[in-house]
Scaffold this active site. Structure first.
Site, mmCIF file in Angstrom:
data_model
loop_
_atom_site.group_PDB
_atom_site.id
_atom_site.type_symbol
_atom_site.label_atom_id
_atom_site.label_comp_id
_atom_site.label_asym_id
_atom_site.label_seq_id
_atom_site.Cartn_x
_atom_site.Cartn_y
_atom_site.Cartn_z
ATOM 1 C CB ALA A 65 -0.900 -0.003 1.227
ATOM 2 N N GLY A 107 0.417 -5.338 0.943
ATOM 3 C CA GLY A 107 -0.615 -5.429 -0.083
ATOM 4 C C GLY A 107 -0.106 -6.116 -1.341
ATOM 5 C CD GLU A 110 -2.960 -7.927 2.535
ATOM 6 O OE1 GLU A 110 -2.657 -6.762 2.250
ATOM 7 O OE2 GLU A 110 -3.709 -8.234 3.483
ATOM 8 C CD GLU A 130 0.676 -5.702 5.779
ATOM 9 O OE1 GLU A 130 1.420 -6.623 6.194
ATOM 10 O OE2 GLU A 130 0.119 -5.733 4.666
#
Ligand code: NAD
Length: 675
Positions: A65, A107, A110, A130
């Protein structure tokens, strides 16, 4: 640094479409990247002649992210990664394969987990970091990772936030293949999946058939809950993993997102994002300056700092000669450096081969002549202007014409040191913190005559040492010591209210400081600041008690007695210390605020004087050099959260109550208070 907008490159290889994320430098999954990716996924879904789809990233898959978007609000805006993009992959009528080069983090991983399969380059790194940044995976990581590799390894990766290499990922079942050409391998895999009976495996369909998953997560949650240092990110991630073990996929995903959203808005997560950005921005190279590559160094002064600096340079593969004035000092330093490398091997931080390589790069010599060939010379002799000036004067004649000449002075005027040598443009400050082989912060002091090339070379070197450079201009105590001195000064003044050193230390440590000011002083040695004050001609009565301690020989740990007594293994208050109470008692909250806002007050002065370039730099220095709690972001960030109006009002009250001119608010702060 202007970056070009994120795009997705599309390429057809026969019946396979390859989508390459193209958002340099690390393919953050910001809103424009997510939009571009969604567009291409929707386009692919409408092409009946396609057999499969590959997602790749150049040169790195994706570092996850864009943290800045969580503060602007774009981070959770459509198209979201967790529902819209992952959903588009889930409903795609084709198999999708992630081709991981470089890193798939947060991310990024992910996204790869939402594909049907993953292949990776041998050098790739994969992880969900994270929780180390104060939050948790929020795009399906806590639900898909356990379905991919099992609850226990997933929990380990999420709680530690560590990244794994491709070999480990293959062993765990996170990827199906390692290849030197991951895109080609992914194309082949997509094609073979298209022909298989289960053409489109999806992790969302995997049943987490582990009977012990739930008790395992519960036990981890209880253990984490008992430890007061567990971050909120870890606790929330464990909750989400609990859902993975007990709920159907979509319910688990919804729960994960709920936890994530709440956490992302919390002060600690905001502070963590701010710390991440501040550190990334620290030590930007001056525009257009090309750094020289440092391949060899000389460190002058083989004491505490010189040894640590030598170790830091060696660990980056730089040839080092450590220099002192006498053979016995040189021998002691060689022995100490060798012993430290041996300890690193014993602790498993360095291989035996690594130690031998570093020893082969290391020499210790008597006399400055040994510095003649070095591309970088770091001076770490006694903190005495005349001694340093003499060293620099001799270096002017002796050093390589292009050598960078750095001083590790913590308080002296770098410009006066530079004036003693020819080519002051090559002189720079490198203020390492002790122990220099461990502490990441280096204040890089940009002198009046320091050239851009010298500055750029020094900043690039500090980064190569895996340290954090923060640029400071010349001024007493640079950024950190100047600001911290005012915090210590307030702690001294508070003694007059009847607060004991132990109470003041305790209050500040409970608030989050790594160590209270009196414990710090006892560790540094009470003679060190007393001598510095005397050298600067300071007569500030705030330090009368401290000077008295130094005069009595109560130097702290090294003399067994200081603000505390070190006669027993557990330090106790020094019973011999009697301080007259002349001011009204104050609460613990006020003790803390007076010390912490002293950091803010002096930070404003440091910024007004142009010593630091930004409040983010000030915060980085205080967090990494002085034990300010990272989860509060830094004194400036913390004051912002507390509210400038309240901060300024408190300063004005103390100004009226104590008459201490220090608390007179400068216009820059008064404006913030009024805004
Ligand atoms: P130290 O006393 O441990 O070491 C200084 C060394 O320099 C001694 O071995 C001495 O023999 C040698 N030396 C003196 N004159 C010399 C000369 N002309 N040529 C070669 N060697 C010479 O001191 P230290 O604590 O390592 O501090 C060194 C510098 O680092 C000082 O400027 C200090 O302010 C700065 N510094 C210290 C710390 C710290 O925590 N100790 C932190 C940051 C910066």
């Amino acid at each position: 640094m202007p970056t070009k907008p994120a795009t997705v490159r599309v390429e057809r290889v026969d019946d396979i479409v390859v989508l390459t994320l193209d958002g340099p430098p690390v393919n953050l999954l910001g809103r424009s990247m997510r939009r571009a990716l969604l567009r291409e996924l929707e386009d692919a879904a409408n092409q009946p002649d396609l057999a499969g789809l590959v997602i790749a990233g150049s040169p790195t898959f994706s570092a996850g992210a864009d943290l800045a978007e969580f503060d602007s609000g774009d981070g959770l805006a459509e198209p979201t990664l967790h529902l819209t993009i992952a959903g588009a992959l889930d409903s795609l009528p084709l198999p999708s394969v992630a081709a991981v080069t470089g890193a798939a983090l947060g991310g990024g991983l992910e996204l790869a987990l939402a594909c049907s399969a993953r292949v990776a380059h041998p050098d790739a790194r994969l992880g969900l970091p994270e929780t180390t940044l104060g939050f948790m995976p929020g795009a399906g990581g806590t639900q898909r990772l356990p379905r991919a590799i099992g609850i226990q390894p997933a929990l380990d990766l999420i709680v530690t936030g560590r990244a794994i290499d491709a070999g480990t990922a293959l062993r765990l079942g996170l990827i199906s293949e390692i290849s030197d050409d991951p895109v080609a391998a992914a194309i082949a895999l997509a094609r073979s999946l298209a022909l298989a009976p289960d053409a489109k495996p999806r992790l969302r369909d995997v049943e987490l058939a582990e009977p012990l998953a739930e008790p395992y997560v519960d036990a981890a949650r209880r253990a984490a809950g008992r430890n007061p240092r567990t971050s909120r990110g870890v606790l929330a991630a464990l909750d989400a993993l609990g859902s993975a073990a007990t709920l159907p996929f979509d319910a688990g995903l919804a729960h994960e997102f709920q936890l994530f959203e709440r956490l992302a808005a919390s002060p600690t997560a905001r502070a963590a994002r701010y710390r991440f950005q501040s550190e990334r921005n620290a030590g930007r190279l001056p525009d257009g300056a090309t750094p020289l590559v440092i391949d060899s160094a000389a460190v002058i002064g083989a004491g505490t700092m010189g040894r640590g600096i030598a170790l830091a340079l060696l660990s980056a593969g730089i040839r080092v000669v450590l220099i002192d004035t006498a053979q016995d000092r040189v021998d002691a330093a060689r022995e100490a450096v060798t012993a430290e490398l041996r300890r690193s091997v014993d602790r498993g931080r360095l291989s035996e081969q690594g130690r031998d390589e570093q020893l082969a790069l290391f020499q210790a010599e008597v006399g400055l002549a040994a510095a003649a060939d070095a591309a970088l010379i770091v001076e770490a002799v006694f903190e005495d202007l005349d001694v340093k000036r003499e060293v620099f004067e001799r270096l002017g004649a002796l050093a390589r014409a292009d050598a960078v000449l750095a001083s590790n002075t913590s308080s002296l005027d770098l410009d006066l040191i530079a004036a003693s040598t020819t080519n002051a443009d090559r002189v720079v400050g490198m203020h390492f913190f002790s122990p220099a082989q461990v502490m990441r912060l280096v204040e890089v002091v940009d002198g009046a005559k320091t050239s851009d090339r010298t500055l750029a070379t020094t900043l690039a070197l500090v980064k190569r040492l895996r340290k954090l450079p923060v640029v400071a201009r010349v001024g007493p105590g640079f950024i950190g010591n100047r600001i911290f001195d005012q915090y210590v000064r307030q702690a001294q003044l508070l003694l007059r209210t009847g607060a004991t050193p132990a109470r003041i230390d305790g209050a500040l440590e409970a608030w989050g400081m790594a160590m209270g000011p009196f414990r710090v002083l006892d560790l540094v040695g009470n003679d060190v600041p007393a001598l510095a004050r005397a050298a600067a001609g300071s007569t500030d009565p705030a330090f009368d008690v401290a000077d008295d301690l130094a005069a009595r020989g109560w130097l702290g740990r090294k003399s067994g007695l200081g603000w505390y007594s070190y006669a027993d293994p557990t330090p106790r208050p020094n019973e011999g210390l009697h301080i007259e109470v002349t001011e009204p008692a104050v609460t613990d909250d006020e003790l803390v605020n007076r010390c912490v806002f002293a950091l803010v007050r002096e930070a404003a002065a440091v910024l007004d004087d142009g010593i630091a370039a930004s409040s983010a730099d000030v915060d980085t220095v205080l967090v990494h050099g002085y034990g300010f709690p990272a989860d509060r972001g830094g004194p400036w960030f913390d004051a912002e959260q507390y509210g400038w109006d309240r901060v300024v009002r408190a300063m004005q009250t103390w100004h009226e109550q104590t008459g201490d001119p220090f608390w007179a608010t400068p216009p820059s702060l008064a404006e913030r208070g009024a805004a």
